[in-house]
Design a protein around this motif. Structure first.
Motif, PDB file in Angstrom:
ATOM      1  N   HIS A 182      -3.713 -13.118   6.591  1.00 58.63           N
ATOM      2  CA  HIS A 182      -2.580 -13.714   6.856  1.00 58.63           C
ATOM      3  C   HIS A 182      -2.227 -13.396   8.256  1.00 58.63           C
ATOM      4  O   HIS A 182      -0.768 -13.554   8.498  1.00 58.63           O
ATOM      5  N   GLY A 183      -3.080 -12.890   9.250  1.00 56.78           N
ATOM      6  CA  GLY A 183      -2.454 -12.848  10.705  1.00 56.78           C
ATOM      7  C   GLY A 183      -1.478 -11.680  10.830  1.00 56.78           C
ATOM      8  O   GLY A 183      -0.776 -11.535  11.672  1.00 56.78           O
ATOM      9  N   ASP A 184      -1.871 -10.502  10.254  1.00 58.65           N
ATOM     10  CA  ASP A 184      -1.117  -9.199  10.421  1.00 58.65           C
ATOM     11  C   ASP A 184      -2.003  -8.302  11.020  1.00 58.65           C
ATOM     12  O   ASP A 184      -1.593  -6.943  11.046  1.00 58.65           O
ATOM     13  N   LYS A 185      -3.057  -8.383  11.612  1.00 57.89           N
ATOM     14  CA  LYS A 185      -3.947  -7.487  12.322  1.00 57.89           C
ATOM     15  C   LYS A 185      -3.126  -6.510  13.333  1.00 57.89           C
ATOM     16  O   LYS A 185      -3.353  -5.549  13.482  1.00 57.89           O
ATOM     17  N   GLU A 186      -2.094  -7.305  14.098  1.00 61.84           N
ATOM     18  CA  GLU A 186      -1.302  -6.444  14.744  1.00 61.84           C
ATOM     19  C   GLU A 186      -0.562  -5.318  14.550  1.00 61.84           C
ATOM     20  O   GLU A 186      -0.401  -4.315  15.090  1.00 61.84           O
ATOM     21  N   ILE A 187      -0.135  -5.412  13.204  1.00 57.86           N
ATOM     22  CA  ILE A 187       0.972  -4.546  12.818  1.00 57.86           C
ATOM     23  C   ILE A 187       0.140  -3.915  11.421  1.00 57.86           C
ATOM     24  O   ILE A 187       0.726  -2.546  11.101  1.00 57.86           O
ATOM     25  N   LEU A 188      -1.121  -3.869  11.276  1.00 56.53           N
ATOM     26  CA  LEU A 188      -2.049  -3.276  10.371  1.00 56.53           C
ATOM     27  C   LEU A 188      -1.994  -1.835  10.554  1.00 56.53           C
ATOM     28  O   LEU A 188      -1.931  -1.064   9.736  1.00 56.53           O
ATOM     29  N   PRO A 189      -2.289  -1.458  11.801  1.00 56.84           N
ATOM     30  CA  PRO A 189      -2.429   0.127  12.055  1.00 56.84           C
ATOM     31  C   PRO A 189      -1.254   0.958  11.518  1.00 56.84           C
ATOM     32  O   PRO A 189      -1.315   2.117  11.180  1.00 56.84           O
ATOM     33  N   ASN A 190       0.074   0.396  11.588  1.00 53.45           N
ATOM     34  CA  ASN A 190       1.044   0.935  11.285  1.00 53.45           C
ATOM     35  C   ASN A 190       1.104   1.258   9.504  1.00 53.45           C
ATOM     36  O   ASN A 190       1.730   2.286   9.162  1.00 53.45           O
ATOM     37  N   ILE A 191       0.498   0.410   8.915  1.00 51.68           N
ATOM     38  CA  ILE A 191       0.221   0.752   7.364  1.00 51.68           C
ATOM     39  C   ILE A 191      -0.759   1.915   7.403  1.00 51.68           C
ATOM     40  O   ILE A 191      -0.445   2.863   6.441  1.00 51.68           O
ATOM     41  N   CYS A 192      -1.576   2.149   8.244  1.00 46.97           N
ATOM     42  CA  CYS A 192      -2.501   3.371   8.137  1.00 46.97           C
ATOM     43  C   CYS A 192      -1.969   4.445   8.396  1.00 46.97           C
ATOM     44  O   CYS A 192      -2.005   5.719   7.852  1.00 46.97           O
ATOM     45  N   GLY A 193      -0.883   4.596   9.035  1.00 41.54           N
ATOM     46  CA  GLY A 193       0.075   5.670   9.703  1.00 41.54           C
ATOM     47  C   GLY A 193       0.837   6.258   8.582  1.00 41.54           C
ATOM     48  O   GLY A 193       1.247   7.213   8.587  1.00 41.54           O
ATOM     49  N   LEU A 194       0.884   5.334   7.607  1.00 38.98           N
ATOM     50  CA  LEU A 194       1.917   5.893   6.345  1.00 38.98           C
ATOM     51  C   LEU A 194       1.306   7.021   5.576  1.00 38.98           C
ATOM     52  O   LEU A 194       1.834   7.611   4.707  1.00 38.98           O
ATOM     53  N   ASP A 195      -0.305   6.874   5.606  1.00 44.31           N
ATOM     54  CA  ASP A 195      -1.293   7.930   4.531  1.00 44.31           C
ATOM     55  C   ASP A 195      -0.808   9.362   4.753  1.00 44.31           C
ATOM     56  O   ASP A 195      -0.771   9.958   3.729  1.00 44.31           O
ATOM     57  N   PHE A 196      -0.328   9.573   6.224  1.00 43.03           N
ATOM     58  CA  PHE A 196      -0.418  11.056   6.073  1.00 43.03           C
ATOM     59  C   PHE A 196       0.747  11.846   5.422  1.00 43.03           C
ATOM     60  O   PHE A 196       0.686  12.918   4.926  1.00 43.03           O
ATOM     61  N   ASP A 197       2.040  11.268   5.558  1.00 46.88           N
ATOM     62  CA  ASP A 197       3.044  11.581   4.778  1.00 46.88           C
ATOM     63  C   ASP A 197       3.149  11.444   3.379  1.00 46.88           C
ATOM     64  O   ASP A 197       3.716  12.144   2.526  1.00 46.88           O
ATOM     65  N   ALA A 198       2.356  10.391   2.965  1.00 47.26           N
ATOM     66  CA  ALA A 198       2.081  10.097   1.499  1.00 47.26           C
ATOM     67  C   ALA A 198       1.530  11.505   0.941  1.00 47.26           C
ATOM     68  O   ALA A 198       1.751  11.803  -0.166  1.00 47.26           O
ATOM     69  N   TYR A 199       0.364  12.164   1.548  1.00 46.60           N
ATOM     70  CA  TYR A 199      -0.203  13.231   1.124  1.00 46.60           C
ATOM     71  C   TYR A 199       0.530  14.370   1.348  1.00 46.60           C
ATOM     72  O   TYR A 199       0.659  15.460   0.472  1.00 46.60           O
ATOM     73  N   ALA A 200       1.097  14.593   2.525  1.00 45.25           N
ATOM     74  CA  ALA A 200       1.790  15.900   3.064  1.00 45.25           C
ATOM     75  C   ALA A 200       2.961  16.134   2.036  1.00 45.25           C
ATOM     76  O   ALA A 200       3.129  17.178   1.845  1.00 45.25           O
ATOM     77  N   THR A 201       3.654  15.153   1.631  1.00 47.78           N
ATOM     78  CA  THR A 201       4.956  15.334   1.078  1.00 47.78           C
ATOM     79  C   THR A 201       4.569  15.629  -0.742  1.00 47.78           C
ATOM     80  O   THR A 201       5.526  16.191  -1.257  1.00 47.78           O
ATOM     81  N   ARG A 202       3.284  15.667  -0.952  1.00 52.56           N
ATOM     82  CA  ARG A 202       2.749  16.153  -2.146  1.00 52.56           C
ATOM     83  C   ARG A 202       1.934  17.403  -2.197  1.00 52.56           C
ATOM     84  O   ARG A 202       1.182  17.766  -2.988  1.00 52.56           O
ATOM     85  N   GLY A 203       1.868  18.055  -0.804  1.00 55.04           N
ATOM     86  CA  GLY A 203       1.453  19.267  -0.674  1.00 55.04           C
ATOM     87  C   GLY A 203      -0.261  19.099  -0.368  1.00 55.04           C
ATOM     88  O   GLY A 203      -1.020  19.993  -0.656  1.00 55.04           O
TER      89      GLY A 203
END
Length: 229
Positions: A182-203
């Motif tokens: 769908h032509g979203d490669k430019e913004i894709l890395p920002n999705i990857c960056g969400l993983d760290f907080d997703a886990y950290a907020t759960r300990g």
């Protein structure tokens, strides 16, 4: 002909739209101060309209039978935010900051006890057994044929000297496939960056040194428990 939302996602549409509206509420000040946007009501409408498009593009990967369904449902809306902000000339780094801080703020609205209980479950031996099973299935020819847009991954056992409890190597990423389609490669890395907080907020401490989106041949997720206070 109008695009159609998969029936599974249609059944979850109300909850996903509510989560998007909540994110936009949390992002309001950042959109004004960091993205330098003034017509926030207009931006909200654009994002929600774009989200309707994203919903029609979401790949079905097995519904509740696949653990990756939750990842798509929880994170795909950030593609809509990224698309709209990019069209308004917002820098990719600023989009990443806004999305990550908004997501963290949203995660922290869940009571701490509930978040930490979720983290303990994720790290449990029972869930590790489930992850092993799902990893094996993800790599089968039959699964890949039925759900070609799904993730493919291996469960990683720690070796001598490793300081993680277990890991996952993602060899194919559903978000990468989505972005390429769908032509979203430019913004894709920002999705990857969400993983760290997703886990950290759960300990949970996530260590990751490479991603498919960054050009590596796999994403190397390594999990360990954060020390309790």
């Amino acid at each position: 002909m109008a695009e159609i939302i998969h029936p599974f996602y249609e059944s979850e549409r109300g909850a996903m739209e509510a989560a998007m509206r909540h994110r936009l509420d949390l992002a309001d000040a950042m959109l004004r101060e960091r993205a330098h946007l003034s017509d926030i009501d207009g931006i909200r409408r654009e994002v929600m309209d774009e989200f309707q498009i994203v919903l029609t593009q979401m790949p079905y990967v097995g519904g509740t039978a696949s653990r990756m369904t939750e990842f798509f449902m929880r994170l795909i809306g950030f593609m809509a935010i990224g698309r709209v902000l990019r069209r308004h000339g917002v820098a990719l780094s600023v989009i990443g900051e806004i999305e990550r801080e908004t997501y963290k703020a949203q995660l922290l609205t869940v009571p701490e006890a509930e978040r930490l209980a979720s983290g303990r479950h994720f790290m449990s031996s029972e869930n590790q057994a489930f992850l092993r099973e799902q990893a094996i299935r993800s790599a089968t020819e039959s699964h890949q044929k039925e759900f070609p847009e799904d993730f493919i991954y291996d469960f990683v056992e720690p070796g001598p000297g490793d300081n993680f409890e277990f890991g996952i190597n993602y060899k194919a990423c559903g978000f990468c496939k989505f972005a390429a389609r769908h032509g979203d490669k430019e913004i894709l890395p920002n999705i990857c960056g969400l993983d760290f907080d997703a886990y950290a907020t759960r300990g949970i401490h996530l260590e990751r040194t490479q991603t498919l989106a960054g050009g590596a041949n796999h994403c190397n997720f390594r999990y360990s428990r954060l020390p309790s206070d």
